[in-house]
Design a protein around this motif. Structure first.
Motif, PDB file in Angstrom:
ATOM      1  N   LYS A 184       0.841  -1.209   0.000  1.00 53.85           N
ATOM      2  CA  LYS A 184       0.000   0.000   0.000  1.00 53.85           C
ATOM      3  C   LYS A 184       0.873   1.256   0.000  1.00 53.85           C
ATOM      4  O   LYS A 184       0.620   2.197  -0.760  1.00 53.85           O
ATOM      5  CB  LYS A 184      -0.910  -0.011   1.230  1.00 53.85           C
TER       6      LYS A 184
ATOM      7  N   GLU B 101       1.274   4.071  -3.009  1.00 55.10           N
ATOM      8  CA  GLU B 101       1.061   5.494  -2.746  1.00 55.10           C
ATOM      9  C   GLU B 101       2.259   6.320  -3.190  1.00 55.10           C
ATOM     10  O   GLU B 101       2.099   7.378  -3.818  1.00 55.10           O
ATOM     11  CB  GLU B 101       0.778   5.726  -1.265  1.00 55.10           C
TER      12      GLU B 101
ATOM     13  N   ARG C 127       2.092   9.098  -6.297  1.00 55.03           N
ATOM     14  CA  ARG C 127       2.519  10.489  -6.097  1.00 55.03           C
ATOM     15  C   ARG C 127       3.659  10.848  -7.040  1.00 55.03           C
ATOM     16  O   ARG C 127       3.710  11.957  -7.566  1.00 55.03           O
ATOM     17  CB  ARG C 127       2.898  10.731  -4.646  1.00 55.03           C
TER      18      ARG C 127
END
Length: 78
Positions: free
Chosen positions: A45, A49, A53
């Protein structure tokens, strides 16, 4: 929450400690090496992320090269 607060090594460890009652970063790495599904899912996870980004930043500035480094890279092999 800022990138640094959530996605730095200390942020990753802080998030892990919330899931596993104060375990350290070394405990997180050991859990992944043992095949712990929670540890693997957690780092997956976080990795997604970071990747999402970075994609946004890459789309914005269009660099020729992207170099990922810093303290959280120690979790990369996991």
């Amino acid at each position: 929450m800022s990138w640094n607060r959530r996605l730095s090594e200390s942020g990753i460890i802080r998030g892990w400690q919330e899931l596993r009652d104060g375990e350290s970063g070394d405990d997180l790495l050991a859990a992944v090496e043992r095949g712990d599904p929670l540890a693997s899912a957690y780092l997956g996870k976080i990795g997604r992320e970071i990747g999402e980004r970075l994609v946004g930043m890459i789309d914005l500035v269009d660099p020729d090269v992207v170099v990922v480094g810093g303290e959280a890279v120690r979790f990369g092999k996991a």
